[in-house]
Write a protein that holds these residues in place. Structure first.
Motif, PDB file in Angstrom:
ATOM      1  N   GLU A   1       0.824  -1.211   0.000  1.00 31.45           N
ATOM      2  CA  GLU A   1       0.000   0.000   0.000  1.00 31.45           C
ATOM      3  C   GLU A   1       0.857   1.259   0.000  1.00 31.45           C
ATOM      4  N   LEU A   2       2.052   1.168   0.560  1.00 34.04           N
ATOM      5  CA  LEU A   2       2.935   2.329   0.585  1.00 34.04           C
ATOM      6  C   LEU A   2       3.330   2.721  -0.829  1.00 34.04           C
ATOM      7  N   TYR A   3       3.634   1.716  -1.653  1.00 35.23           N
ATOM      8  CA  TYR A   3       4.009   2.001  -3.036  1.00 35.23           C
ATOM      9  C   TYR A   3       2.799   2.422  -3.862  1.00 35.23           C
ATOM     10  N   GLU A   4       1.652   1.813  -3.591  1.00 37.11           N
ATOM     11  CA  GLU A   4       0.448   2.163  -4.348  1.00 37.11           C
ATOM     12  C   GLU A   4       0.029   3.603  -4.109  1.00 37.11           C
ATOM     13  N   ALA A   5       0.411   4.145  -2.950  1.00 32.81           N
ATOM     14  CA  ALA A   5       0.107   5.550  -2.640  1.00 32.81           C
ATOM     15  C   ALA A   5       1.191   6.495  -3.161  1.00 32.81           C
TER      16      ALA A   5
ATOM     17  N   GLU B   1       9.797   9.564  14.467  1.00 31.33           N
ATOM     18  CA  GLU B   1       8.410   9.181  14.190  1.00 31.33           C
ATOM     19  C   GLU B   1       7.770  10.112  13.166  1.00 31.33           C
ATOM     20  N   ALA B   2       8.107  11.393  13.235  1.00 27.05           N
ATOM     21  CA  ALA B   2       7.504  12.373  12.321  1.00 27.05           C
ATOM     22  C   ALA B   2       7.837  12.066  10.871  1.00 27.05           C
ATOM     23  N   ILE B   3       9.032  11.521  10.634  1.00 22.72           N
ATOM     24  CA  ILE B   3       9.430  11.197   9.258  1.00 22.72           C
ATOM     25  C   ILE B   3       8.516  10.127   8.670  1.00 22.72           C
ATOM     26  N   PHE B   4       8.117   9.158   9.519  1.00 22.32           N
ATOM     27  CA  PHE B   4       7.314   8.035   9.030  1.00 22.32           C
ATOM     28  C   PHE B   4       5.820   8.242   9.250  1.00 22.32           C
ATOM     29  N   GLU B   5       5.431   9.383   9.815  1.00 22.34           N
ATOM     30  CA  GLU B   5       4.018   9.609  10.117  1.00 22.34           C
ATOM     31  C   GLU B   5       3.180   9.670   8.846  1.00 22.34           C
ATOM     32  N   PHE B   6       3.812  10.109   7.749  1.00 23.29           N
ATOM     33  CA  PHE B   6       3.096  10.242   6.480  1.00 23.29           C
ATOM     34  C   PHE B   6       2.706   8.876   5.911  1.00 23.29           C
ATOM     35  N   VAL B   7       3.424   7.808   6.313  1.00 23.16           N
ATOM     36  CA  VAL B   7       3.124   6.464   5.811  1.00 23.16           C
ATOM     37  C   VAL B   7       2.596   5.587   6.941  1.00 23.16           C
ATOM     38  N   ASP B   8       2.045   6.209   7.964  1.00 23.03           N
ATOM     39  CA  ASP B   8       1.505   5.478   9.106  1.00 23.03           C
ATOM     40  C   ASP B   8       0.442   4.486   8.637  1.00 23.03           C
ATOM     41  N   GLY B   9       0.597   3.216   9.007  1.00 23.46           N
ATOM     42  CA  GLY B   9      -0.354   2.190   8.599  1.00 23.46           C
ATOM     43  C   GLY B   9       0.031   1.474   7.332  1.00 23.46           C
TER      44      GLY B   9
ATOM     45  N   ASN C   1      16.347   1.983  30.147  1.00 23.21           N
ATOM     46  CA  ASN C   1      15.043   1.435  29.809  1.00 23.21           C
ATOM     47  C   ASN C   1      14.672   1.687  28.345  1.00 23.21           C
ATOM     48  N   PRO C   2      15.344   1.036  27.385  1.00 24.06           N
ATOM     49  CA  PRO C   2      15.022   1.219  25.976  1.00 24.06           C
ATOM     50  C   PRO C   2      13.558   0.878  25.708  1.00 24.06           C
ATOM     51  N   ILE C   3      12.969   1.635  24.809  1.00 22.45           N
ATOM     52  CA  ILE C   3      11.558   1.453  24.463  1.00 22.45           C
ATOM     53  C   ILE C   3      11.454   1.164  22.975  1.00 22.45           C
ATOM     54  N   GLU C   4      10.647   0.197  22.627  1.00 27.29           N
ATOM     55  CA  GLU C   4      10.406  -0.092  21.208  1.00 27.29           C
ATOM     56  C   GLU C   4       9.068   0.503  20.800  1.00 27.29           C
ATOM     57  N   VAL C   5       9.083   1.244  19.707  1.00 28.15           N
ATOM     58  CA  VAL C   5       7.862   1.854  19.175  1.00 28.15           C
ATOM     59  C   VAL C   5       7.481   1.113  17.908  1.00 28.15           C
ATOM     60  N   SER C   6       6.281   0.568  17.849  1.00 27.05           N
ATOM     61  CA  SER C   6       5.863  -0.210  16.686  1.00 27.05           C
ATOM     62  C   SER C   6       4.604   0.386  16.083  1.00 27.05           C
ATOM     63  N   THR C   7       4.559   0.446  14.756  1.00 30.60           N
ATOM     64  CA  THR C   7       3.355   0.919  14.063  1.00 30.60           C
ATOM     65  C   THR C   7       2.777  -0.175  13.183  1.00 30.60           C
ATOM     66  N   THR C   8       3.088  -1.441  13.528  1.00 25.85           N
ATOM     67  CA  THR C   8       2.548  -2.550  12.751  1.00 25.85           C
ATOM     68  C   THR C   8       1.040  -2.623  12.942  1.00 25.85           C
ATOM     69  N   PRO C   9       0.243  -2.619  11.861  1.00 19.88           N
ATOM     70  CA  PRO C   9      -1.199  -2.734  12.008  1.00 19.88           C
ATOM     71  C   PRO C   9      -1.570  -4.023  12.726  1.00 19.88           C
ATOM     72  N   GLN C  10      -2.582  -3.935  13.595  1.00 20.02           N
ATOM     73  CA  GLN C  10      -2.959  -5.074  14.411  1.00 20.02           C
ATOM     74  C   GLN C  10      -3.355  -6.263  13.565  1.00 20.02           C
ATOM     75  N   ASN C  11      -4.059  -6.027  12.475  1.00 17.22           N
ATOM     76  CA  ASN C  11      -4.546  -7.147  11.683  1.00 17.22           C
ATOM     77  C   ASN C  11      -3.422  -7.898  10.988  1.00 17.22           C
ATOM     78  N   GLN C  12      -2.255  -7.261  10.839  1.00 15.91           N
ATOM     79  CA  GLN C  12      -1.133  -7.955  10.235  1.00 15.91           C
ATOM     80  C   GLN C  12      -0.661  -9.070  11.158  1.00 15.91           C
ATOM     81  N   ASN C  13      -0.678  -8.835  12.469  1.00 13.09           N
ATOM     82  CA  ASN C  13      -0.205  -9.824  13.411  1.00 13.09           C
ATOM     83  C   ASN C  13      -1.218 -10.935  13.637  1.00 13.09           C
ATOM     84  N   ASP C  14      -2.469 -10.650  13.314  1.00 13.47           N
ATOM     85  CA  ASP C  14      -3.518 -11.626  13.574  1.00 13.47           C
ATOM     86  C   ASP C  14      -3.641 -12.675  12.488  1.00 13.47           C
ATOM     87  N   LYS C  15      -2.924 -12.503  11.374  1.00  7.36           N
ATOM     88  CA  LYS C  15      -3.065 -13.428  10.265  1.00  7.36           C
ATOM     89  C   LYS C  15      -2.397 -14.755  10.587  1.00  7.36           C
TER      90      LYS C  15
END
Length: 688
Positions: free
Chosen positions: A158-162, A217-225, A251-265
């Motif tokens: 979808e990133l390329y299609e957009a 995060e701001a750099i990738f906000e345009f392709v969020d999802g 205390n390193p923190i991981e930030v993930s923007t993986t859509p929930q439905n991707q993990n549910d497959k």
């Protein structure tokens, strides 16, 4: 154009679409009605604009969009209930977004206090208003040393299609600090199994930067999802601050923007390709349309040159040519469909216009839209925006009366402006009407005499009086306003419509209202036509206008005192146009045909006219070439076309030809008793 510029241009194109939809939806908001569907759509539009603006570091746009987004979020959650004035505030906020985007696109700084007033109103309506700048400051980690981040980035199809490009995102990361980029190719499949629309690459980026995690995060906000993204701050490069304090990362923190439905497959389940759309530059579509047009011409020329030499023994070759003709037509129809879009994209602009003018003029006006699904060539839609705007302004300013006056006349206090579209005879009819005061013929004539447009005492028909308003400089406004009445009016509208191969007419009744009708071609590229011959010339009549073809007997034709002729056909009198004489041709030296043919055509307004020709040569699809662009406008001619013999032929304008008919006693509908020696005729229908 560089990749970055292309990415930037895509962002502004998307902003234009989002704002157009924002304006359309915002016009439906009402006080005390929190419509969640509408509010969700507004919220998503503002969020998308904010995300893209952040990627391009458009700080003022980000700040304003965030405050508006937060306000809309509070409204849709029910924390804030829309009050009187809130819908207008949201509409005004959309205007500010539009202006800020225009300045950003032009790479210019917007006026300093452009958004200040509206921004303050938005903050006052929001309990959390004004906290964005404070949150921004608080989010940035207090540091004077660099932090090392590991950024894992996996784009989806979808990133390329957009029309987004990972390279630009990676380049934006390098602007934040030192980077090491590793590409993961483990998901690449065999070449024979490759899907060109699928994504097969992952990136692992090590970034050392003084920027905070929110900047990444701001750099990738345009392709969020549209991607999987994780940002892990895993090491701090220790440095002393000015007061000697050593900063470290814990205390390193991981930030993930993986859509929930991707993990549910389930494992091994392949994602179904989504049906989406792609954005293509209109210039490229124009080039494709022109190329297909030339292909149609070349195919017609090949068919005409070869078919005459093929006998019965070469029937297979002839069938192959006919198949080529069919495939070429299908290709042409497919390409033309790309340019067609519902006229709703144009109509959606006007509820806001009517709403604003109603307040400015202190009138209560309701806009009714009809036929929004009618599809028209995109070029025509773009060119219609200004003419329709001017006509609606005229209806609001000159047509609709003040509420008190309407009540005194026995009309509803609320006036009505109606904007409609429909297809008829291969053309589109757009009507702008109102139930206002209509034209006062005496006032129009007096004004025309005063301005020297006509002579005093000159007798004019009702239609001629109505057409006076299309004269250059003509205006019935008693005073100049910022709505209308500046002398640049309906003559400009008429010229713009004529450039599109259309025409505009007016029907008005004093005290009851007016109706402007625009008749336009559905497309500016091709049409199906009937090739006809008269004298030694050939012409094209649009097939969609033809009702029937008759070969009349001599006693069916009646000569009129003005020199014209009328055909009696099944109880109707149809005005005839001699194409040979109308086009200034001569049959001198040619054999007069034994019998003439009358091609009965229907004008855009339902009237029938007969075009007298010598011969029908057959149906043919032709590519329209603008005559006005390459020569100048000729009454009765809609354009030109290159036929299979390589010669240029004129495409007839049915309504233009009918307008050339001489004035006569039957220019208005009459009954049988009013036409001598034509007792068999029950109705007379004028072609003019």
């Amino acid at each position: 154009m560089s990749d970055f510029e292309q990415f930037r241009q895509t962002f502004f194109e998307e902003c234009d679409e989002l704002l157009q939809r924002f304006e359309e939806v915002a016009g439906n908001l009402q006080p005390d009605e929190n419509d969640n569907e509408t509010l969700n759509e507004l919220f998503r539009a503002v969020h998308s604009i904010k995300a893209g603006a952040g990627a391009f570091k458009l700080e003022r746009l980000v700040t304003f969009a965030h405050e508006l987004e937060d306000f809309l979020d509070q409204v849709r959650s029910g924390t804030i209930h829309l009050q009187t004035g809130d819908p207008d505030l949201i509409v005004q906020s959309g205007d500010i977004l539009h202006t800020l985007i225009e300045y950003a696109q032009a790479r210019e700084e917007a006026p300093e206090n452009l958004e200040a007033d509206v921004l303050e109103q938005v903050r006052q309506r929001n309990p959390k208003g004004g906290q964005f700048s404070e949150v921004q400051s608080a989010e940035k980690p207090r540091q004077s040393g660099k932090i090392k981040y590991t950024v894992k980035f996996r784009p989806h199809r979808e990133l390329y299609e957009a029309a987004n490009e990972p390279q630009l995102l990676l380049e934006a990361l390098t602007d934040l600090g030192e980077t090491e980029i590793e590409i993961d190719t483990s998901r690449i499949v065999e070449l024979s199994k490759t899907d060109p629309m699928e994504s097969y690459f992952d990136w692992i980026i090590t970034l050392e930067t003084e920027s905070g995690i929110e900047d990444i995060e701001a750099i990738f906000e345009f392709v969020d999802g549209d991607c999987d993204l994780s940002i892990i701050p895993d090491e701090t490069i220790a440095e002393e601050t000015d007061d000697g304090e050593v900063l470290t990362s814990q205390n390193p923190i991981e930030v993930s923007t993986t859509p929930q439905n991707q993990n549910d497959k389930a494992d091994g389940e392949k994602a179904k390709p989504s049906k989406g759309s792609i954005r293509v530059d209109l210039e490229r579509v124009d080039q494709l349309v022109n190329m297909v047009g030339e292909l149609v011409i070349a195919q017609a020329m090949a068919l005409e040159s070869i078919s005459s030499e093929i006998g019965i023994e070469q029937i297979n070759q002839l069938q192959a040519l006919e198949d080529l003709t069919m495939r070429t037509r299908q290709l042409q129809e497919g390409v033309m469909a790309i340019r067609m879009q519902p006229i709703k994209a144009l109509f959606s602009r006007y509820p806001r216009l009517v709403r604003d003018l109603s307040k400015k003029l202190d009138k209560n006006v309701n806009l009714i839209l009809e036929g929004e699904a009618t599809e028209v060539d995109k070029t025509i839609i773009e060119e219609l925006a200004d003419p329709l705007t001017h006509m609606i302004r005229n209806c609001m300013d000159h047509g609709i009366e003040m509420p008190a006056d309407r009540v005194g006349m026995g009309k509803p206090e609320e006036g009505t402006v109606r904007l409609s579209a429909e297809q008829r005879n291969g053309r589109i009819l757009i009507r702008v009407s109102d139930d206002g005061r209509g034209l006062d013929p005496d006032k129009v004539v007096a004004k025309a005499v005063k301005q020297g447009l006509i002579q005093e005492g000159e007798e004019l028909s009702k239609e001629e009086i109505e057409m006076l308003i299309f004269r250059p400089g003509f205006s019935t406004a008693s005073e100049v306003s910022d709505v209308s009445g500046r002398g640049v009016g309906m003559d400009v509208v008429r010229r713009n419509i004529q450039k599109l191969g259309g025409r505009i007419t007016l029907e008005s009744q004093k005290g009851k209202g007016s109706c402007f009708t625009l008749a336009l071609p559905l497309t500016l590229a091709v049409l199906d036509g009937m090739l006809v011959a008269t004298a030694d010339e050939r012409y094209v009549i649009p097939l969609s206008s033809i009702v029937e073809t008759v070969c009349p007997a001599a006693n069916q034709i009646k000569e009129m005192p003005d020199g014209g002729s009328v055909l009696s056909l099944r109880g109707n009198a149809i005005r005839l146009i001699d194409l040979c004489g109308c086009m200034g041709l001569s049959r001198k030296g040619l054999t007069e045909p034994l019998r003439k043919l009358a091609v009965i055509v229907e004008t855009e307004f339902g009237r029938h006219v007969g075009i007298v020709v010598d011969e029908l040569l057959g149906q043919q699809q032709v590519v329209i070439k603008s005559l006005e662009t390459n020569y100048y406008r000729i009454p009765g001619v809609a354009g030109s076309a290159i036929l299979g013999d390589g010669r240029v032929r004129l495409i007839l304008d049915v309504d233009g030809l009918s307008a050339l008919l001489p004035k006569s006693p039957i220019s208005k509908s009459k009954t049988v008793s009013e036409i001598p020696a034509e007792n068999e005729i029950q109705t007379i229908a004028s072609g003019g």
